[in-house]
Scaffold this motif. Structure first.
Motif, mmCIF file in Angstrom:
data_model
loop_
_atom_site.group_PDB
_atom_site.id
_atom_site.type_symbol
_atom_site.label_atom_id
_atom_site.label_comp_id
_atom_site.label_asym_id
_atom_site.label_seq_id
_atom_site.Cartn_x
_atom_site.Cartn_y
_atom_site.Cartn_z
ATOM 1 N N MET A 1 0.842 -1.188 0.000
ATOM 2 C CA MET A 1 0.000 0.000 0.000
ATOM 3 C C MET A 1 0.883 1.246 0.000
ATOM 4 S SD MET A 1 -3.186 0.930 2.335
ATOM 5 C CE MET A 1 -3.905 2.529 2.270
ATOM 6 N N PRO A 2 0.546 2.226 -0.835
ATOM 7 C CA PRO A 2 1.347 3.451 -0.900
ATOM 8 C C PRO A 2 1.323 4.222 0.433
ATOM 9 C CG PRO A 2 -0.154 3.298 -2.768
ATOM 10 C CD PRO A 2 -0.529 2.212 -1.809
ATOM 11 N N ASP A 3 2.397 4.974 0.668
ATOM 12 C CA ASP A 3 2.499 5.784 1.879
ATOM 13 C C ASP A 3 1.911 7.172 1.602
ATOM 14 O OD1 ASP A 3 3.100 7.077 4.215
ATOM 15 O OD2 ASP A 3 5.265 7.059 3.909
ATOM 16 N N TYR A 4 0.741 7.411 2.135
ATOM 17 C CA TYR A 4 0.034 8.669 1.899
ATOM 18 C C TYR A 4 0.254 9.692 3.008
ATOM 19 C CZ TYR A 4 -2.441 6.239 -1.815
ATOM 20 O OH TYR A 4 -2.757 5.557 -2.960
ATOM 21 N N SER A 5 1.258 9.503 3.845
ATOM 22 C CA SER A 5 1.432 10.373 5.010
ATOM 23 C C SER A 5 1.616 11.845 4.628
ATOM 24 C CB SER A 5 2.587 9.885 5.879
ATOM 25 O OG SER A 5 3.783 9.818 5.141
ATOM 26 N N MET A 79 -3.979 5.518 -5.846
ATOM 27 C CA MET A 79 -3.281 6.410 -6.770
ATOM 28 C C MET A 79 -1.850 6.623 -6.276
ATOM 29 S SD MET A 79 -4.323 10.256 -7.908
ATOM 30 C CE MET A 79 -2.914 11.215 -7.404
ATOM 31 N N ASP A 80 -0.961 6.975 -7.152
ATOM 32 C CA ASP A 80 0.430 7.226 -6.798
ATOM 33 C C ASP A 80 0.511 8.245 -5.653
ATOM 34 O OD1 ASP A 80 3.400 6.994 -7.641
ATOM 35 O OD2 ASP A 80 3.017 9.155 -7.464
ATOM 36 N N SER A 135 -7.099 6.387 -12.737
ATOM 37 C CA SER A 135 -6.918 5.255 -11.826
ATOM 38 C C SER A 135 -8.189 4.422 -11.708
ATOM 39 C CB SER A 135 -6.524 5.746 -10.427
ATOM 40 O OG SER A 135 -5.267 6.363 -10.477
ATOM 41 N N VAL A 136 -9.331 5.081 -11.739
ATOM 42 C CA VAL A 136 -10.612 4.386 -11.597
ATOM 43 C C VAL A 136 -10.932 3.596 -12.859
ATOM 44 C CG1 VAL A 136 -13.116 4.732 -11.385
ATOM 45 C CG2 VAL A 136 -11.542 5.975 -9.901
#
Length: 137
Positions: A1-5, A79-80, A135-136
């Motif tokens: 899972m991407p890091d959205y911090s 999303m990225d 992305s969708v």
């Protein structure tokens, strides 16, 4: 899972900014000699800080929820994280510059300096809409 911090920090600061705008607008409104809670005198214009602080807050209420919702959808579709962070920080900086400019510059000129910052925020929204849509789909 991407890091959205980084994006989440930008969202938090964006929401904090809107909260502070509400406090500033309420404080400016209550400093008037006569006021009715919740009603801004329709005869006020950009020369009045009451008007400018109210419009700044209202403008944020009109635009920020859409961007926050879009950011959460972006996270939901994975999303990225880098692009999301960049767009959220650009949007936050644009909204902050819009707010400060609106507070400091009383003008009826259109477009005004604040209009350019507003458009940077809109551009960030348009790009995020496109990337989320990609992305969708």
């Amino acid at each position: 899972m991407p890091d959205y911090s980084l994006a989440i920090v930008a969202i938090y600061l964006l929401l904090l900014m809107v909260f502070l705008q509400a406090i500033i607008a309420a404080g400016a409104h209550r400093k008037q000699e006569s006021y009715v809670p919740g009603i801004v005198d329709e005869n006020l214009g950009p020369e009045s800080f009451v008007f400018r602080s109210h419009r700044t807050f209202m403008n944020s209420l009109e635009t920020v929820p859409l961007m926050v919702a879009l950011a959460f959808i972006a996270m939901f579709v994975a999303m990225d994280a880098g692009w999301l962070a960049i767009l959220m920080w650009v949007y936050l900086a644009a909204r902050l510059a819009h707010m400060i400019t609106y507070y400091l510059v009383a003008t009826r000129k259109n477009p005004s300096l604040r209009s350019y910052f507003f458009m940077v925020g809109v551009l960030a929204q348009i790009i995020l809409f496109g990337l989320v849509g990609f992305s969708v789909l």
